[in-house]
Design a protein around this motif. Sequence first.
Motif, mmCIF file in Angstrom:
data_model
loop_
_atom_site.group_PDB
_atom_site.id
_atom_site.type_symbol
_atom_site.label_atom_id
_atom_site.label_comp_id
_atom_site.label_asym_id
_atom_site.label_seq_id
_atom_site.Cartn_x
_atom_site.Cartn_y
_atom_site.Cartn_z
ATOM 1 N N ILE A 108 37.400 31.142 39.882
ATOM 2 C CA ILE A 108 36.954 32.364 40.565
ATOM 3 C C ILE A 108 35.549 32.176 41.118
ATOM 4 O O ILE A 108 35.252 32.520 42.269
ATOM 5 C CB ILE A 108 36.995 33.563 39.599
ATOM 6 N N LEU A 109 34.669 31.604 40.281
ATOM 7 C CA LEU A 109 33.273 31.402 40.697
ATOM 8 C C LEU A 109 33.176 30.409 41.848
ATOM 9 O O LEU A 109 32.491 30.672 42.853
ATOM 10 C CB LEU A 109 32.454 30.910 39.501
ATOM 11 N N PHE A 110 33.878 29.284 41.756
ATOM 12 C CA PHE A 110 33.824 28.272 42.814
ATOM 13 C C PHE A 110 34.520 28.753 44.092
ATOM 14 O O PHE A 110 34.118 28.367 45.194
ATOM 15 C CB PHE A 110 34.429 26.957 42.337
ATOM 16 N N SER A 111 35.548 29.573 43.925
ATOM 17 C CA SER A 111 36.216 30.127 45.107
ATOM 18 C C SER A 111 35.259 31.031 45.876
ATOM 19 O O SER A 111 35.298 31.085 47.105
ATOM 20 C CB SER A 111 37.462 30.916 44.685
ATOM 21 N N TYR A 112 34.392 31.713 45.147
ATOM 22 C CA TYR A 112 33.379 32.563 45.780
ATOM 23 C C TYR A 112 32.308 31.701 46.456
ATOM 24 O O TYR A 112 31.906 31.957 47.600
ATOM 25 C CB TYR A 112 32.741 33.472 44.734
ATOM 26 N N LEU A 113 31.853 30.650 45.763
ATOM 27 C CA LEU A 113 30.766 29.820 46.280
ATOM 28 C C LEU A 113 31.218 28.883 47.394
ATOM 29 O O LEU A 113 30.492 28.664 48.368
ATOM 30 C CB LEU A 113 30.154 28.996 45.143
ATOM 31 N N ILE A 114 32.446 28.321 47.254
ATOM 32 C CA ILE A 114 32.913 27.302 48.200
ATOM 33 C C ILE A 114 33.799 27.888 49.285
ATOM 34 O O ILE A 114 33.618 27.607 50.477
ATOM 35 C CB ILE A 114 33.664 26.176 47.452
ATOM 36 N N LEU A 115 34.766 28.710 48.862
ATOM 37 C CA LEU A 115 35.734 29.249 49.816
ATOM 38 C C LEU A 115 35.305 30.580 50.411
ATOM 39 O O LEU A 115 35.995 31.120 51.282
ATOM 40 C CB LEU A 115 37.098 29.423 49.133
ATOM 41 N N LYS A 116 34.180 31.109 49.906
ATOM 42 C CA LYS A 116 33.657 32.390 50.389
ATOM 43 C C LYS A 116 34.645 33.537 50.176
ATOM 44 O O LYS A 116 34.688 34.485 50.957
ATOM 45 C CB LYS A 116 33.269 32.302 51.886
ATOM 46 N N GLU A 117 35.465 33.406 49.110
ATOM 47 C CA GLU A 117 36.374 34.493 48.772
ATOM 48 C C GLU A 117 35.602 35.606 48.069
ATOM 49 O O GLU A 117 34.558 35.369 47.461
ATOM 50 C CB GLU A 117 37.506 33.977 47.865
ATOM 51 N N ASP A 118 36.124 36.812 48.146
ATOM 52 C CA ASP A 118 35.443 37.950 47.545
ATOM 53 C C ASP A 118 35.369 37.802 46.031
ATOM 54 O O ASP A 118 36.304 37.337 45.384
ATOM 55 C CB ASP A 118 36.176 39.258 47.884
ATOM 56 N N LEU A 119 34.231 38.216 45.471
ATOM 57 C CA LEU A 119 34.050 38.274 44.024
ATOM 58 C C LEU A 119 33.755 39.726 43.672
ATOM 59 O O LEU A 119 32.692 40.244 43.984
ATOM 60 C CB LEU A 119 32.894 37.369 43.573
ATOM 61 N N THR A 120 34.717 40.388 43.042
ATOM 62 C CA THR A 120 34.553 41.800 42.727
ATOM 63 C C THR A 120 33.733 41.967 41.454
ATOM 64 O O THR A 120 33.504 41.008 40.696
ATOM 65 C CB THR A 120 35.915 42.486 42.540
ATOM 66 N N LEU A 121 33.310 43.181 41.202
ATOM 67 C CA LEU A 121 32.516 43.472 40.006
ATOM 68 C C LEU A 121 33.304 43.147 38.739
ATOM 69 O O LEU A 121 32.762 42.543 37.801
ATOM 70 C CB LEU A 121 32.112 44.952 40.006
ATOM 71 N N VAL A 122 34.573 43.529 38.711
ATOM 72 C CA VAL A 122 35.412 43.271 37.530
ATOM 73 C C VAL A 122 35.534 41.769 37.293
ATOM 74 O O VAL A 122 35.412 41.290 36.158
ATOM 75 C CB VAL A 122 36.809 43.906 37.692
#
Length: 293
Positions: A108-122
């Motif tokens: 989840i973290l790398f998808s946010y950092l690398i793929l620029k996918e959304d990272l929700t609060l939950v």
Amino acid sequence: MEKNKNLGILFIVLSAFSFAWMSTFVRLAGDLPSVEKSFFRNLVAVGVAAFTMTRSKEKIVMGKGNLKFLILRALFGTIGILGNFYAIDHLVLSDANMLNKMSPFFVILFSYLILKEDLTLVQGICVAGAFIGSLFIIKPTFANANLVASLAGLCGGVAAGAAYSMVRVLGQRKCSGSLIIFFFSAFSCLTTLPLMILNFEPISAMQLLYLLLAGAAATSGQFCITAAYFHAPAREISVYDYSQIIFTAIIGFFLFGQVPDAYSIFGYVVILAMAVVMFLYNNGKLGKKKENA
């Protein structure tokens, strides 16, 4: 639809059972360097993947510009295996496996950092909560004689998360799944071979058998998890992958007399709780149901 989901659950539990035995056979192989164990474990996977590719009627496609992602997937995957194997050799089996199971949160973290996918609060809370849970297993104090092994296990989970993120990238870029498995296994064998030769430890016939069984169990796990996600979406069944911790705890107790301490058990509960929250959230059962969920 329900039948497919049940099959998916069955396959992912079988995968967890297979990977639990992989850890067991790695431990039973005794006091051998992690690179040596990794080489023989991946040697089996190379053979199976190569056989699958030659027998498959599906066209094997790498895709333009995918080589760098294949290399990154293989590099992170190799680091992940080495960290996991080192932890397996020095920690309670269930501790080593739980640290490795941190990988979905790092995806989840790398998808946010690398793929620029959304990272929700939950999702952010779940990642942070799981990391806090891992600290109870690691026990980061100098009084912990297994601190290095615990950190190696966590690094293995981080690297595995990065590797799975690369698999996600390759999947989006239409790279063949069998090629991804073959490339990773071959890369891992080639990169660990020089280190194994430099630090080679004589290996008995029984140790070799255990390592080949570890490779067979890991390959079985890979096929089962692929079948699981073929029958049902990851968001609906991924939480069942944590059954591996139950299997390794049982095997560790009966074969090695291992019992996790109270801090580790509390860490398990926290990480599993975060996994369940993520599972419910991904299925739209927490808060407002997401569109297209």
